[in-house]
Design an enzyme around this catalytic site. Structure first.
Site, PDB file in Angstrom:
ATOM      1  N   ARG A 102       0.774  -1.243   0.000  1.00 50.69           N
ATOM      2  CA  ARG A 102       0.000   0.000   0.000  1.00 50.69           C
ATOM      3  C   ARG A 102       0.803   1.290   0.000  1.00 50.69           C
ATOM      4  O   ARG A 102       0.252   2.354  -0.240  1.00 50.69           O
ATOM      5  CB  ARG A 102      -0.961   0.006   1.201  1.00 50.69           C
ATOM      6  CG  ARG A 102      -2.164  -0.892   0.980  1.00 50.69           C
ATOM      7  CD  ARG A 102      -2.880  -1.168   2.265  1.00 50.69           C
ATOM      8  NE  ARG A 102      -1.983  -1.871   3.170  1.00 50.69           N
ATOM      9  CZ  ARG A 102      -2.311  -2.283   4.393  1.00 50.69           C
ATOM     10  NH1 ARG A 102      -3.507  -2.029   4.863  1.00 50.69           N
ATOM     11  NH2 ARG A 102      -1.442  -2.927   5.133  1.00 50.69           N
ATOM     12  N   ARG A 157      -5.123  -2.702  -6.739  1.00 56.47           N
ATOM     13  CA  ARG A 157      -5.898  -3.295  -5.643  1.00 56.47           C
ATOM     14  C   ARG A 157      -7.370  -2.900  -5.764  1.00 56.47           C
ATOM     15  O   ARG A 157      -8.256  -3.738  -5.576  1.00 56.47           O
ATOM     16  CB  ARG A 157      -5.285  -2.800  -4.321  1.00 56.47           C
ATOM     17  CG  ARG A 157      -6.066  -3.007  -3.073  1.00 56.47           C
ATOM     18  CD  ARG A 157      -5.914  -4.402  -2.555  1.00 56.47           C
ATOM     19  NE  ARG A 157      -6.575  -4.503  -1.264  1.00 56.47           N
ATOM     20  CZ  ARG A 157      -7.886  -4.549  -1.098  1.00 56.47           C
ATOM     21  NH1 ARG A 157      -8.696  -4.497  -2.134  1.00 56.47           N
ATOM     22  NH2 ARG A 157      -8.394  -4.647   0.123  1.00 56.47           N
ATOM     23  N   ASP A 163      -0.475 -14.090   0.080  1.00 55.33           N
ATOM     24  CA  ASP A 163      -0.544 -13.870   1.521  1.00 55.33           C
ATOM     25  C   ASP A 163      -0.362 -15.202   2.232  1.00 55.33           C
ATOM     26  O   ASP A 163      -0.630 -16.256   1.642  1.00 55.33           O
ATOM     27  CB  ASP A 163      -1.885 -13.246   1.924  1.00 55.33           C
ATOM     28  CG  ASP A 163      -1.815 -12.656   3.328  1.00 55.33           C
ATOM     29  OD1 ASP A 163      -1.296 -11.543   3.475  1.00 55.33           O
ATOM     30  OD2 ASP A 163      -2.221 -13.337   4.290  1.00 55.33           O
ATOM     31  N   TYR A 194      -3.848 -17.446  13.403  1.00 54.74           N
ATOM     32  CA  TYR A 194      -4.995 -16.806  12.747  1.00 54.74           C
ATOM     33  C   TYR A 194      -6.173 -17.775  12.639  1.00 54.74           C
ATOM     34  O   TYR A 194      -7.334 -17.386  12.778  1.00 54.74           O
ATOM     35  CB  TYR A 194      -4.601 -16.302  11.352  1.00 54.74           C
ATOM     36  CG  TYR A 194      -3.651 -15.124  11.407  1.00 54.74           C
ATOM     37  CD1 TYR A 194      -4.138 -13.821  11.582  1.00 54.74           C
ATOM     38  CD2 TYR A 194      -2.280 -15.297  11.311  1.00 54.74           C
ATOM     39  CE1 TYR A 194      -3.269 -12.741  11.656  1.00 54.74           C
ATOM     40  CE2 TYR A 194      -1.399 -14.227  11.374  1.00 54.74           C
ATOM     41  CZ  TYR A 194      -1.905 -12.949  11.553  1.00 54.74           C
ATOM     42  OH  TYR A 194      -1.051 -11.884  11.629  1.00 54.74           O
TER      43      TYR A 194
HETATM   44  O1  CP3 Z   1       6.183  -9.164   0.434  1.00 57.22           O
HETATM   45  C1  CP3 Z   1       5.393  -8.992  -0.508  1.00 57.22           C
HETATM   46  O2  CP3 Z   1       5.380  -7.975  -1.217  1.00 57.22           O
HETATM   47  C2  CP3 Z   1       4.461 -10.139  -0.852  1.00 57.22           C
HETATM   48  C3  CP3 Z   1       3.161 -10.021  -0.318  1.00 57.22           C
HETATM   49  C4  CP3 Z   1       2.822 -10.377   1.116  1.00 57.22           C
HETATM   50  C5  CP3 Z   1       1.608  -9.929   1.696  1.00 57.22           C
HETATM   51  N1  CP3 Z   1       1.483 -10.502   2.912  1.00 57.22           N
HETATM   52  C6  CP3 Z   1       0.638  -9.025   1.028  1.00 57.22           C
HETATM   53  C7  CP3 Z   1      -0.361  -8.316   1.847  1.00 57.22           C
HETATM   54  C8  CP3 Z   1       3.465 -11.165   2.082  1.00 57.22           C
HETATM   55  C9  CP3 Z   1       4.830 -11.848   2.029  1.00 57.22           C
HETATM   56  C10 CP3 Z   1       2.597 -11.255   3.210  1.00 57.22           C
HETATM   57  C11 CP3 Z   1       2.903 -12.049   4.404  1.00 57.22           C
HETATM   58  C12 CP3 Z   1       2.016 -11.964   5.565  1.00 57.22           C
HETATM   59  N2  CP3 Z   1       0.650 -11.850   5.602  1.00 57.22           N
HETATM   60  C13 CP3 Z   1       2.470 -12.109   6.908  1.00 57.22           C
HETATM   61  C14 CP3 Z   1       3.894 -12.364   7.316  1.00 57.22           C
HETATM   62  C15 CP3 Z   1       4.732 -11.139   7.284  1.00 57.22           C
HETATM   63  C16 CP3 Z   1       4.425 -10.140   8.370  1.00 57.22           C
HETATM   64  O3  CP3 Z   1       4.142  -9.000   8.032  1.00 57.22           O
HETATM   65  O4  CP3 Z   1       4.526 -10.522   9.559  1.00 57.22           O
HETATM   66  C17 CP3 Z   1       1.333 -11.998   7.741  1.00 57.22           C
HETATM   67  C18 CP3 Z   1       1.319 -12.080   9.246  1.00 57.22           C
HETATM   68  C19 CP3 Z   1       0.190 -11.853   6.890  1.00 57.22           C
HETATM   69  C20 CP3 Z   1      -1.244 -11.769   7.302  1.00 57.22           C
HETATM   70  C21 CP3 Z   1      -1.845 -10.481   6.900  1.00 57.22           C
HETATM   71  N3  CP3 Z   1      -2.112 -10.103   5.600  1.00 57.22           N
HETATM   72  C22 CP3 Z   1      -2.275  -9.439   7.750  1.00 57.22           C
HETATM   73  C23 CP3 Z   1      -2.152  -9.436   9.265  1.00 57.22           C
HETATM   74  C24 CP3 Z   1      -2.800  -8.431   6.939  1.00 57.22           C
HETATM   75  C25 CP3 Z   1      -3.469  -7.148   7.383  1.00 57.22           C
HETATM   76  C26 CP3 Z   1      -2.495  -6.183   7.887  1.00 57.22           C
HETATM   77  C27 CP3 Z   1      -1.822  -5.471   6.764  1.00 57.22           C
HETATM   78  O5  CP3 Z   1      -0.577  -5.443   6.726  1.00 57.22           O
HETATM   79  O6  CP3 Z   1      -2.554  -4.947   5.946  1.00 57.22           O
HETATM   80  C28 CP3 Z   1      -2.652  -8.850   5.588  1.00 57.22           C
HETATM   81  C29 CP3 Z   1      -3.054  -8.094   4.375  1.00 57.22           C
HETATM   82  C30 CP3 Z   1      -2.026  -7.886   3.307  1.00 57.22           C
HETATM   83  N4  CP3 Z   1      -1.133  -8.846   2.871  1.00 57.22           N
HETATM   84  C31 CP3 Z   1      -1.844  -6.700   2.538  1.00 57.22           C
HETATM   85  C32 CP3 Z   1      -0.816  -6.960   1.622  1.00 57.22           C
HETATM   86  C33 CP3 Z   1      -0.279  -6.041   0.554  1.00 57.22           C
HETATM   87  C34 CP3 Z   1      -2.670  -5.427   2.656  1.00 57.22           C
HETATM   88  C35 CP3 Z   1      -4.063  -5.704   2.210  1.00 57.22           C
HETATM   89  C36 CP3 Z   1      -4.594  -4.743   1.207  1.00 57.22           C
HETATM   90  O7  CP3 Z   1      -3.931  -4.372   0.233  1.00 57.22           O
HETATM   91  O8  CP3 Z   1      -5.776  -4.385   1.354  1.00 57.22           O
END
Ligand code: CP3
Length: 345
Positions: A27, A36, A73, A149
């Protein structure tokens, strides 16, 4: 042509560290937000190979990064197992929490690979577009982190629901670990076959565990996940990122045999250099807020990190994912700084 990230994961020491950034597609990039919106929901974006490939490549178009990570994700695994996942605006992931053996009995390994096929197609598309010097990174969440989760139904500060489940329902917890180990190994092997050169296992919730629970929930399933993965695709190198492992990190590295370990930003550089670098390569570990703030808060620490890991296999990265408030210009500066770090040193 060598791929610096892949080479360093395999043990090479380079004059300056290669760099990629955890959650580099996201983002903080206006072009990500545009795609997105076009995709509809976040999961629709993850399962759309054309758009997901575009988003995976966005950070590489702007910055001179050494690796792409597939846009997906960690929670596509519960989704593929049949536990529906939603991402709510401003709230993060929401799942129907698993409360007992019935919830676990409803999970099915059968459709996992078919469900996750679009992510593998994304890898295929991204890998084709990389230069010969760039590395393709595939990933999954570690079984414990994904389980937090699945059991809690959402993110939490202390993972209390999953910790309680582990203590009160050991048999069900063991069954859940088995399912997650197998689903994740199949998924990672498919990612490697689709073109991933390196795998990263995100253990974002390695914190808050006593040592006994750490061994049972973090180390043991990660050992099995890696050995099952290597049975399916021998030799693929693995980066483990046990965020918050603190005093358990050396045992984690020894027991799992990861090729490289991600260091969170609370890990002291001297400690890591003395006690961790002799065991495995190191990746990290700039505080993402230093990247938000920029200037000397970012530059000085960056230089400290680079010099602490001179002479050992090191990939520069943040100590956790980049945050949405990060100014894009600061990311350009960081990448230039790291790339230029061999000069005059
Ligand atoms: O690294 C990259 O560019 C690849 C994409 C990637 C995402 N999530 C995209 C994402 C990766 C490697 C992840 C890993 C992920 N997802 C983890 C492990 C890494 C960390 O940060 O600890 C975890 C715990 C998640 C679970 C998750 N996904 C959460 C808790 C959330 C909401 C909080 C947040 O950061 O927004 C997500 C959503 C998410 N995953 C987004 C993105 C780009 C944002 C959602 C959106 O665009 O609306």
């Amino acid at each position: 042509m060598n791929r610096p990230v892949l080479d360093v994961v395999r043990g090479a020491v380079l004059p300056r560290p290669p760099i990629w950034i955890m959650r580099q597609a996201g983002r903080y990039l206006p072009e990500y937000r545009a795609v997105r919106t076009k995709a509809g929901s976040f999961l629709q974006l993850c399962y759309n190979p054309v758009l997901a490939a575009e988003v995976s490549l966005q950070p590489l178009k702007r910055f001179d990064l050494d690796a792409a990570i597939v846009f997906s994700d960690i929670l596509v695994i519960p989704d593929a197992l049949g536990q529906k996942v939603r991402f709510e605006e401003g709230e993060g992931p929401v799942l129907e929490a698993i409360e007992d053996g019935l919830g676990i009995g409803a999970l099915s390994l059968e459709g996992v690979l078919a469900h996750l096929e679009p992510v593998c197609e994304t890898i295929n598309r991204v890998a084709e577009r990389l230069t010969p010097a760039q590395t393709m990174i595939g990933f999954c969440g570690a079984p414990w982190t994904v389980a937090t989760y699945m059991i809690g139904g959402r993110g939490s500060a202390d993972q209390a629901a999953a910790r309680r489940f582990s203590l009160t329902r050991p048999a069900e917890m063991a069954a859940l670990r088995d399912i997650l180990v197998e689903a994740s190994a199949l998924y990672l092997a498919a990612q490697v076959r689709a073109g991933a050169h390196v795998i990263q296992i995100f253990e974002s919730w390695a914190l808050n565990l006593d040592e006994e629970m750490f061994r049972q929930e973090v180390i043991e399933p990660t050992v099995r996940l890696i050995s099952r993965l290597h049975q399916l695709v021998p030799n693929v190198p693995v980066i483990g990122f046990p965020r918050g492992a603190a005093g358990m990190i050396a045992e984690y590295v020894r027991a799992t045999g990861v090729d490289m370990v991600g260091l969170d930003y609370a890990m002291p550089l001297n400690f890591a250099r003395t006690h961790i670098a002799p065991l495995a390569g190191v990746q990290g570990n700039l505080d993402p807020l230093r990247l938000v703030v920029g200037g000397t808060a970012m530059k000085d620490r960056c230089e400290e990190i680079i010099s602490a890991f001179e002479g050992v296999p090191h990939i520069f990265n943040l100590g956790h994912g980049i945050v949405p408030q990060t100014p894009v210009d600061h990311v350009s500066e960081l990448v230039e700084l790291v790339k230029g770090s061999g000069e005059g040193m």
